[in-house]
Design an enzyme around this catalytic site. Structure first.
Site, PDB file in Angstrom:
ATOM      1  N   ALA A   1       0.847  -1.194   0.000  1.00  0.00           N
ATOM      2  CA  ALA A   1       0.000   0.000   0.000  1.00  0.00           C
ATOM      3  C   ALA A   1       0.883   1.244   0.000  1.00  0.00           C
ATOM      4  O   ALA A   1       1.789   1.362   0.816  1.00  0.00           O
ATOM      5  CB  ALA A   1      -0.906   0.004   1.224  1.00  0.00           C
ATOM      6  N   ASP A   2       0.611   2.143  -0.925  1.00  0.00           N
ATOM      7  CA  ASP A   2       1.349   3.403  -0.950  1.00  0.00           C
ATOM      8  C   ASP A   2       0.591   4.454  -0.137  1.00  0.00           C
ATOM      9  O   ASP A   2      -0.457   4.167   0.457  1.00  0.00           O
ATOM     10  CB  ASP A   2       1.617   3.861  -2.382  1.00  0.00           C
ATOM     11  CG  ASP A   2       0.347   4.121  -3.182  1.00  0.00           C
ATOM     12  OD1 ASP A   2      -0.736   4.339  -2.581  1.00  0.00           O
ATOM     13  OD2 ASP A   2       0.433   4.109  -4.423  1.00  0.00           O
TER      14      ASP A   2
END
Length: 74
Positions: A31-32
């Protein structure tokens, strides 16, 4: 509460719930920062809480999310 949080995170990140535990980090989920922002927004709406910027910056795992929501509900 943890199961609901995990379900929301799985939905937002397009993952299977079985891949996620309380100890799972957002890094492990690839997840960014935009993904995390979307997850936090959804959780804020669902649990009727508001994370401040300091809390958001400290979120690294599902356990961190659970702790923030519990603290906000007290």
């Amino acid at each position: 509460m943890e199961e609901k949080i995990i379900a929301i995170i799985a939905e937002e990140l397009g993952r299977d719930e079985s891949e996620i535990t309380v100890d799972t980090t957002f890094e492990e989920l690839d997840a960014d920062s935009l993904d995390l922002f979307q997850v936090i927004n959804t959780l804020e709406e669902e649990f009727d809480v508001e994370f401040d910027n300091d809390e958001s910056a400290d979120i690294k795992s599902v356990a961190d999310v659970v702790a923030c929501i519990k603290a906000a509900q007290e």
